[in-house]
Motif scaffolding. Structure first.
Motif, short mmCIF file in Angstrom:
data_model
loop_
_atom_site.label_atom_id
_atom_site.label_comp_id
_atom_site.label_asym_id
_atom_site.label_seq_id
_atom_site.Cartn_x
_atom_site.Cartn_y
_atom_site.Cartn_z
N PRO A 30 14.55 4.91 -6.30
CA PRO A 30 13.32 4.55 -5.59
C PRO A 30 13.29 3.07 -5.25
O PRO A 30 13.26 2.22 -6.14
CB PRO A 30 12.22 4.93 -6.58
N SER A 31 13.33 2.75 -3.98
CA SER A 31 13.41 1.35 -3.58
C SER A 31 12.97 1.17 -2.14
O SER A 31 12.93 2.12 -1.35
CB SER A 31 14.83 0.80 -3.75
N CYS A 32 12.67 -0.08 -1.82
CA CYS A 32 12.37 -0.49 -0.45
C CYS A 32 13.10 -1.81 -0.22
O CYS A 32 12.99 -2.72 -1.05
CB CYS A 32 10.87 -0.66 -0.24
N VAL A 33 13.82 -1.91 0.87
CA VAL A 33 14.61 -3.10 1.16
C VAL A 33 14.19 -3.66 2.52
O VAL A 33 14.23 -2.95 3.53
CB VAL A 33 16.12 -2.81 1.16
N LYS A 34 13.76 -4.91 2.52
CA LYS A 34 13.41 -5.59 3.77
C LYS A 34 14.69 -6.06 4.45
O LYS A 34 15.54 -6.71 3.82
CB LYS A 34 12.50 -6.78 3.47
N ALA B 218 2.83 5.85 -3.19
CA ALA B 218 3.92 6.69 -3.68
C ALA B 218 4.01 6.69 -5.20
O ALA B 218 4.41 7.69 -5.81
CB ALA B 218 5.25 6.23 -3.08
N THR B 219 3.63 5.56 -5.82
CA THR B 219 3.73 5.44 -7.28
C THR B 219 2.48 4.78 -7.82
O THR B 219 2.50 3.62 -8.23
CB THR B 219 4.96 4.62 -7.68
N PRO B 220 1.33 5.47 -7.82
CA PRO B 220 0.07 4.85 -8.25
C PRO B 220 0.19 4.26 -9.65
O PRO B 220 0.61 4.93 -10.59
CB PRO B 220 -0.92 6.03 -8.23
N GLY B 221 -0.19 2.97 -9.76
CA GLY B 221 -0.17 2.32 -11.06
C GLY B 221 1.21 2.09 -11.62
O GLY B 221 1.36 1.74 -12.80
N SER C 240 0.83 -1.21 0.00
CA SER C 240 0.00 0.00 0.00
C SER C 240 0.86 1.25 0.00
O SER C 240 0.54 2.24 -0.68
CB SER C 240 -0.93 0.00 1.22
N ARG C 241 1.96 1.23 0.75
CA ARG C 241 2.87 2.37 0.76
C ARG C 241 3.48 2.59 -0.61
O ARG C 241 3.59 3.73 -1.09
CB ARG C 241 3.98 2.19 1.80
N VAL C 242 3.91 1.51 -1.26
CA VAL C 242 4.50 1.63 -2.59
C VAL C 242 3.47 2.18 -3.57
O VAL C 242 3.76 3.09 -4.36
CB VAL C 242 5.05 0.27 -3.07
#
Length: 398
Positions: A204-208, A102-105, A97-99
Motif C-alpha cells: 500500500p503506497s502512493c508515489v508522487k 482508504a485507511t481511516p485512522g 483525504s484519499r489516503v
C-alpha cells in the motif's frame, strides 16, 4: 536568497530566536517588504548577523509561500529549496483525504518528507504520521512545522532504502528529481531510484512523480492520477493496486472545489467538423489521455485525433475544460490573417495553439504590427482540424 544555516535555524526556535523573528516581521512590514532596509533595521537591534539573516529569510519565505501554502505559511518554517519542492496545500490535502479514506485512522510513513508539507496534510486528515529525509536541515524544519501547527508526528534523518516500512499502513514517497546540475528526467536518476519506487508499489503506497511520466512506465494495476490546481498541472501520483480505483484519473482543483474524471467514464474519440463551441481540456486531462471523456461529456468530438481540442454544437460549463464560442474561421496564412484582424480592428490578441509550429509571442507581434491602438480584444486559436491548419476566432465563455 541565502541558504538556511542549520545552527542559526535551531537558534531561531529558541525563545530569543522567536523574539527576533517577531522583530524581523515588524521590520519587514515597517519598510514595506524591502529586505535591505529591514536587515539594516534589524542589525541596529544588536542581533548577530547570522541570526538576523535567518529571521529575515523566514519572514520573506513566508510571504512568498502564501500562494502555495495558504494561511499556514504565516506560521511555517521554510527553506528556499523546500518551498520550491513542497506540494501545494490544496493538492496535498486532496491526496491526504484519499489516503485517509482508504485507511481511516491508519499510519503513514512519508519517505523524503522535505519540509513537511505532505506530513501536515496527512496528520490533519487524522492519520498517524512519521517522516524521514536524508537532509538534517529538512528534518529539523519538518519537525518544527508539525510543532508550529500543533500536529503530532515523528521525523528523523534516514535514507529510504534503510528503513523498514512494514510497520506502516501506507508509505508515501516523493523521490527527489533534482541534483546540483538541475532537474533529473531519467527515473533511474531519482533518489530513491525507480527500482525502489516499483518495490514500494507492491505494498500500500502512493508515489508522487513528475507530470510528464510516460504511461508505459506505470505498472499494471497501478493507478496514475494527474492533478491540476487552478488550471496548472502540478503533479502525477501513482497509487498501488490496493489503493487504486481505476487505471488513469485526472483531478481538477478550482476555487476550493474538486472534480475528477477517469478512463472508466464514457469517451468520444471520433473526429468531427468545427461546431459552434470549442473546448480546451485541462492539462491534467490531457496528460491522463482523457480528452475523449471531455468530448463525451459535452456531446461533441475531436478536431483532430492527435490534438487535445474538443468541439460541440452546444454550450456547456465543465470543470475539465475552458469553453469558447467559435465566432468565425479566419485565413490560416499569416498575411491574410493579419489583414483579417486589422479589418476587425483587433488591437489586443491572445493566441492559443496546439499541434502547430508557431511561437505565440512572436506571431502576435507580427500580426498586430500597425494595428489600431486600443482596438478590440480577441482570442485566436491556431490548431489542426482533421490534419489541416486552421485559425479560429473564438470568444471565451464566462
Amino acid at each position: 536568497m541565502p541558504r538556511v544555516d542549520l545552527d542559526a535555524f535551531r537558534w531561531l526556535l529558541s525563545e530569543p530566536g522567536q523574539a527576533l523573528l517577531d522583530r524581523a516581521r515588524e521590520a519587514y512590514d515597517e519598510h514595506a517588504g524591502d529586505p535591505v532596509r529591514a536587515a539594516t533595521a534589524l542589525r541596529r537591534s544588536d542581533a548577530e548577523p547570522a541570526h538576523a539573516a535567518a529571521a529575515l529569510t523566514q519572514v520573506e519565505l513566508r510571504r512568498r509561500a502564501v500562494p502555495k501554502l495558504g494561511e499556514d505559511a504565516a506560521r511555517m518554517y521554510l527553506t528556499p529549496e523546500g518551498l520550491e519542492q513542497a506540494t501545494r496545500s490544496t493538492v496535498a490535502a486532496h491526496r491526504a483525504s484519499r489516503v485517509a479514506l482508504a485507511t481511516p485512522g491508519g499510519s503513514v510513513l512519508d519517505v523524503g518528507c522535505g519540509i513537511g508539507g505532505d506530513l501536515l496534510a496527512l496528520a490533519r486528515a487524522g492519520l498517524t504520521v512519521a517522516g524521514i529525509d536524508r537532509d538534517e536541515l529538512r528534518v529539523e524544519v519538518a519537525r518544527a512545522n508539525l510543532a508550529a501547527l500543533g500536529l503530532g508526528g515523528a521525523v528523523q534523518v534516514a535514507a529510504a532504502e534503510d528503513v523498514d516500512t512494514s510497520g506502516f499502513g501506507v508509505v508515501f514517497a516523493d523521490p527527489a528529481r533534482r541534483t546540483a546540475r538541475g532537474r533529473v528526467f531519467d527515473v533511474d536518476g531519482w533518489s530513491p531510484p525507480w527500482p525502489f519506487v516499483l518495490s514500494l508499489l507492491e505494498r500500500p503506497s502512493c508515489v508522487k512523480v513528475a507530470p510528464g511520466i510516460p504511461h508505459a512506465l506505470v505498472p499494471d494495476g497501478v493507478e496514475a492520477e494527474w492533478v491540476s490546481d487552478e488550471g496548472e498541472v502540478k503533479e502525477a501520483a501513482l497509487w498501488s493496486p490496493v489503493l487504486a480505483t481505476t487505471a488513469r484519473r485526472a483531478t481538477v482543483i478550482r476555487g476550493g472545489g474538486l472534480a475528477t474524471v477517469t478512463d472508466e467514464d464514457p469517451s468520444a474519440t471520433e473526429v468531427r467538423p468545427v461546431g459552434r463551441y470549442l473546448y480546451e481540456p485541462d492539462g491534467a486531462v490531457v496528460r491522463a489521455g482523457l480528452v475523449g471523456a471531455v468530448a463525451a461529456g459535452v456531446g461533441g468530438g475531436l478536431l483532430d485525433e492527435h490534438i487535445a481540442y474538443v468541439t460541440a454544437d452546444d454550450a456547456f460549463r465543465t470543470p475539465f475544460a475552458r469553453s469558447y464560442e467559435v465566432v468565425e474561421e479566419l485565413p490560416y496564412r499569416e498575411k491574410q490573417l493579419k489583414a483579417a484582424l486589422r479589418e476587425r480592428r483587433v488591437g489586443r490578441l491572445t493566441i492559443k495553439k496546439r499541434g502547430v509550429d508557431v511561437v505565440p509571442d512572436q506571431l502576435r507581434k507580427r500580426l498586430l504590427q500597425g494595428a489600431p491602438s486600443g482596438g478590440e480584444e480577441a482570442t485566436l486559436v491556431l490548431t489542426r482540424v482533421a490534419g489541416r491548419g486552421t485559425a479560429l476566432l473564438v470568444r471565451p465563455l464566462r
